[in-house]
Design an enzyme around this catalytic site. Structure first.
Site, PDB file in Angstrom:
ATOM      1  N   CYS A 265       0.818  -1.221   0.000  1.00 25.25           N
ATOM      2  CA  CYS A 265       0.000   0.000   0.000  1.00 25.25           C
ATOM      3  C   CYS A 265       0.849   1.268   0.000  1.00 25.25           C
ATOM      4  CB  CYS A 265      -0.934   0.005   1.207  1.00 25.25           C
ATOM      5  SG  CYS A 265      -1.988  -1.437   1.259  1.00 25.25           S
TER       6      CYS A 265
ATOM      7  N   HIS B 205      -3.143   6.987   2.267  1.00 24.50           N
ATOM      8  CA  HIS B 205      -3.650   5.699   1.797  1.00 24.50           C
ATOM      9  C   HIS B 205      -4.996   5.445   2.468  1.00 24.50           C
ATOM     10  CE1 HIS B 205      -4.213   1.584   0.949  1.00 24.50           C
ATOM     11  NE2 HIS B 205      -3.927   1.173   2.169  1.00 24.50           N
TER      12      HIS B 205
ATOM     13  N   ASN C 264     -10.317  -0.229   0.199  1.00 26.65           N
ATOM     14  CA  ASN C 264      -8.855  -0.175   0.163  1.00 26.65           C
ATOM     15  C   ASN C 264      -8.378  -0.709  -1.186  1.00 26.65           C
ATOM     16  OD1 ASN C 264      -6.111  -0.663   0.421  1.00 26.65           O
ATOM     17  ND2 ASN C 264      -6.264  -1.544   2.483  1.00 26.65           N
TER      18      ASN C 264
END
Lengths: 331, 74
Positions: free
Chosen positions: A116, A256, A286
């Site tokens: 990520c 993020h 996500n």
């Protein structure tokens, strides 16, 4: 002395699959509820690729949009970096697949996996190449298909993830604009808290996965949550320190997008209001390394940034890794 | 120390301090979910300057468990 250049953003683009999976769709698949998911994650829906569509197709569309936004042609590109932890193939790389489809015949191409945090790692690489003058135009594409490694019977993880791609074209910009500083770090000793096995599957990997497929994404949610809140605070403060800026100088943090409660927890620790932290995870979930470039692209198109605004980007996730940057908006 | 713990729990879980007793269960009595407990543990770790490992955190279910853990580890 060799001349150095400032590296900044020339163009942005993103592409999300059309298919939407809402929380109520998930209620029909696993034992969960819209209220449960919303309260714990802030996610209402996510975009999912059809099984027969390879993930790099999203990256191709995002790349084309970023090129158009910058007013450049694919042949102008010197380097393509795709940040991904969900490549269609281990070889060829996603960046080579995309290079071929957009016709970036003069570009070098490689993939970068920092989960990520990948986009920030990619930015720090692009920054070095452009600053030195070695390359002029570097395209970074966060391109992820988490739905392809999700166990759709595991209610702890399947509610969290989605697919998407965001592309940002970096190049030389006027002095004092663009990337001010970047910071990247890793804590490999915590790595087994998020795993996606590939060419090797260990006994522990088999044990923690309840489903038949042992190559799905597994994570220890509580541990990762703690890590994420603390590291987001640390990484944001580090780039402020390194650049001699304070939080008052910052227009917005684009982090993020993993869980709204991570963002709220970090905002509290950073002593800033929640609305200073960009969030679009309610509609995408996500999407790993694609979340920051997609977020940047959306904020740009919503005209949230003006020229001269300082913005903090911060990523954290698998590895475990983290990264942050400050950019002075130059568009 | 119980007073300090009570204050942190009230703040984290958004409940009144007088609702909190030693035998209160975080999930059943105070309406916490698993993430609330993680957030609560983070707040306690900072306040009392300790690390509560995951294996220990899993055993915590009541306010008394927390008080006991802090007593033995700080």
């Amino acid at each position: 002395m060799n001349r150095t250049y400032n590296c900044g953003i020339l163009g942005l683009g993103s592409c999300l699959p059309e298919k939407v999976i809402t929380n109520s769709d998930l209620e029909k698949m696993v034992d969960t509820s819209d209220e449960w998911i919303t309260k714990r994650t802030g996610i209402s829906e996510r975009r999912i690729l059809d099984e027969d569509i390879p993930t790099h197709k999203l990256g191709v569309e995002a790349a084309k949009k970023a090129l158009a936004d910058a007013g450049l042609k694919a042949e102008d590109l010197d380097l393509i970096i795709v940040t991904t932890e969900t490549p269609d193939y281990l070889s060829p790389s996603m960046s080579c697949l995309i290079q071929s489809e957009i016709g970036a015949t003069k570009a070098a191409a490689f993939d970068l996996n920092a989960a990520c945090s990948g986009f920030i790692y990619g930015m720090s690489v692009a920054n070095q190449f452009i600053k030195s003058g070695f390359y002029k135009y570097v395209l970074i594409i966060g391109c992820e298909g988490l739905s392809k490694v999700t166990d759709w019977k595991d209610r702890n993880t399947c509610v969290l993830f989605g697919d998407g791609a965001g592309a940002v074209l970096f190049g030389p910009v006027e002095e004092d604009y663009g990337i001010i500083t970047t910071y990247t770090g890793a804590a490999g000793e915590l790595g087994k808290n998020i795993t996606i096995p590939c060419c090797f599957i260990g006994p522990q990997d088999i044990e923690v996965r309840t489903g038949e497929n042992k190559r799905t994404l597994w994570m220890d949610g509580g541990e990762v949550f703690k890590f994420a809140v603390k590291i987001m605070e640390h990484a944001a403060k580090k780039v402020l320190e390194d650049s001699g800026l304070t939080m008052d100088d910052i227009k917005m943090i684009v982090p993020h997008q993993a869980n709204i409660r991570i963002l709220e927890g970090a905002a509290k620790r950073l002593n800033i209001p929640n609305d200073k932290v960009f969030s679009n995870l309610y509609k995408y979930g996500n999407i790993s390394s694609a979340s920051i470039p997609v977020g940047l692209d959306e904020a740009y198109r919503e005209k949230i940034f003006s020229k001269g605004d300082s913005i903090i980007l911060v990523g954290f996730g698998g590895g475990l890794t983290w990264g942050s940057a400050i950019i002075k908006w130059n568009k | 120390m119980f007073e300090k713990v009570k204050k942190i729990i009230a703040e984290q879980l958004g409940v009144e301090e007088d609702e909190i007793a030693m035998e209160s269960s975080f999930i059943d009595d105070l309406g916490a979910d698993s993430l609330d407990i993680v957030e609560l543990i983070m707040a306690l770790e900072e306040e009392f300057d300790l690390e509560i490992p995951d294996s220990e955190a899993e055993k915590i279910s009541t306010v008394g468990d927390v008080v006991e853990y802090i007593k033995n580890n700080s």
